[in-house]
Design a protein around this motif. Structure first.
Motif, PDB file in Angstrom:
ATOM      1  N   UNK A 136      68.741  26.420  40.824  1.00  0.00           N
ATOM      2  CA  UNK A 136      67.681  25.595  40.248  1.00  0.00           C
ATOM      3  C   UNK A 136      68.352  24.534  39.382  1.00  0.00           C
ATOM      4  N   UNK A 137      68.984  23.590  40.046  1.00  0.00           N
ATOM      5  CA  UNK A 137      69.865  22.624  39.411  1.00  0.00           C
ATOM      6  C   UNK A 137      69.170  21.649  38.459  1.00  0.00           C
ATOM      7  N   UNK A 138      67.842  21.700  38.371  1.00  0.00           N
ATOM      8  CA  UNK A 138      67.164  20.809  37.430  1.00  0.00           C
ATOM      9  C   UNK A 138      67.246  21.343  35.998  1.00  0.00           C
ATOM     10  N   UNK A 139      67.840  22.519  35.813  1.00  0.00           N
ATOM     11  CA  UNK A 139      67.980  23.105  34.486  1.00  0.00           C
ATOM     12  C   UNK A 139      69.451  23.220  34.116  1.00  0.00           C
ATOM     13  N   UNK A 140      69.749  22.840  32.875  1.00  0.00           N
ATOM     14  CA  UNK A 140      71.092  23.030  32.352  1.00  0.00           C
ATOM     15  C   UNK A 140      71.110  24.334  31.562  1.00  0.00           C
ATOM     16  N   UNK A 141      72.160  25.114  31.765  1.00  0.00           N
ATOM     17  CA  UNK A 141      72.276  26.408  31.090  1.00  0.00           C
ATOM     18  C   UNK A 141      73.687  26.585  30.549  1.00  0.00           C
ATOM     19  N   UNK A 142      73.782  27.490  29.590  1.00  0.00           N
ATOM     20  CA  UNK A 142      75.080  27.898  29.069  1.00  0.00           C
ATOM     21  C   UNK A 142      75.252  29.370  29.375  1.00  0.00           C
ATOM     22  N   UNK A 143      76.436  29.712  29.803  1.00  0.00           N
ATOM     23  CA  UNK A 143      76.705  31.101  30.128  1.00  0.00           C
ATOM     24  C   UNK A 143      78.163  31.431  29.951  1.00  0.00           C
ATOM     25  N   UNK A 144      78.481  32.661  30.261  1.00  0.00           N
ATOM     26  CA  UNK A 144      79.841  33.161  30.153  1.00  0.00           C
ATOM     27  C   UNK A 144      80.353  33.579  31.518  1.00  0.00           C
ATOM     28  N   UNK A 145      81.632  33.375  31.714  1.00  0.00           N
ATOM     29  CA  UNK A 145      82.326  33.945  32.857  1.00  0.00           C
ATOM     30  C   UNK A 145      83.116  35.128  32.310  1.00  0.00           C
ATOM     31  N   UNK A 146      82.885  36.280  32.923  1.00  0.00           N
ATOM     32  CA  UNK A 146      83.602  37.485  32.532  1.00  0.00           C
ATOM     33  C   UNK A 146      84.475  37.920  33.699  1.00  0.00           C
ATOM     34  N   UNK A 147      85.599  38.573  33.382  1.00  0.00           N
ATOM     35  CA  UNK A 147      86.484  39.048  34.440  1.00  0.00           C
ATOM     36  C   UNK A 147      86.838  40.510  34.214  1.00  0.00           C
ATOM     37  N   UNK A 148      87.153  41.136  35.336  1.00  0.00           N
ATOM     38  CA  UNK A 148      87.563  42.533  35.344  1.00  0.00           C
ATOM     39  C   UNK A 148      88.843  42.623  36.152  1.00  0.00           C
TER      40      UNK A 148
END
Length: 151
Positions: A136-148
């Motif tokens: 839903x590219x009409x919304x800007x979001x902030x998030x985290x990338x987590x790794x294992x």
């Protein structure tokens, strides 16, 4: 609780689970208007390009699902009526076991419960990122990338 491969008969339940859980996820992120149903997004986001597992309770009801491949866990949803019963942990454990040695997952910034679950399972935050919401590219979001990383 049984974790098994997805079957076509599970499609209706996946829609119900995703749609209810996604509404909560986006409300918590402060962007309820970004909601799109699974039916609207599964093709563009390649749901069936991933290995897909479901969690089934003792009555045979599908209560959660996870979609992943060797390097990424892309979808993890549990029916909100079944939250806090260890279902997400079981699905995540199974996907970690089957995935590769280095796995990533993206999580919305305000999805504290999910972030805490991933950290409990051994994931670490490696990046905070702001950009267009996948699907839903009409919304800007902030998030985290987590790794294992497997030992």
């Amino acid at each position: 609780m049984i974790i098994r491969n997805y079957e076509k008969k599970d499609w209706k339940r996946l829609n119900e689970i995703h749609d209810e859980a996604r509404k909560i996820e986006l409300n918590n992120a402060g962007i309820p208007d970004a909601y799109l149903s699974l039916e609207e997004t599964y093709e563009n986001e390649g749901l069936f390009d991933y290995e897909l597992l479901v969690a089934e309770d003792k009555t045979g009801l599908v209560v959660g699902f996870v979609a992943f491949y060797e390097e990424e866990i892309a979808w993890l949803y549990v029916d909100p009526k079944y939250h806090r019963k260890g279902i997400a942990t079981k699905l995540l454990s199974e996907s970690i076991e089957k995935a590769g040695n280095h796995i990533f997952i993206e999580v919305l910034e305000n999805n504290i419960e999910a972030i805490n679950l991933y950290k409990k399972m051994g994931f670490t935050v490696v990046e905070k990122k702001t950009g267009k919401m996948v699907g839903n590219e009409s919304f800007e979001v902030t998030g985290y990338i987590l790794e294992y990383k497997k030992q």
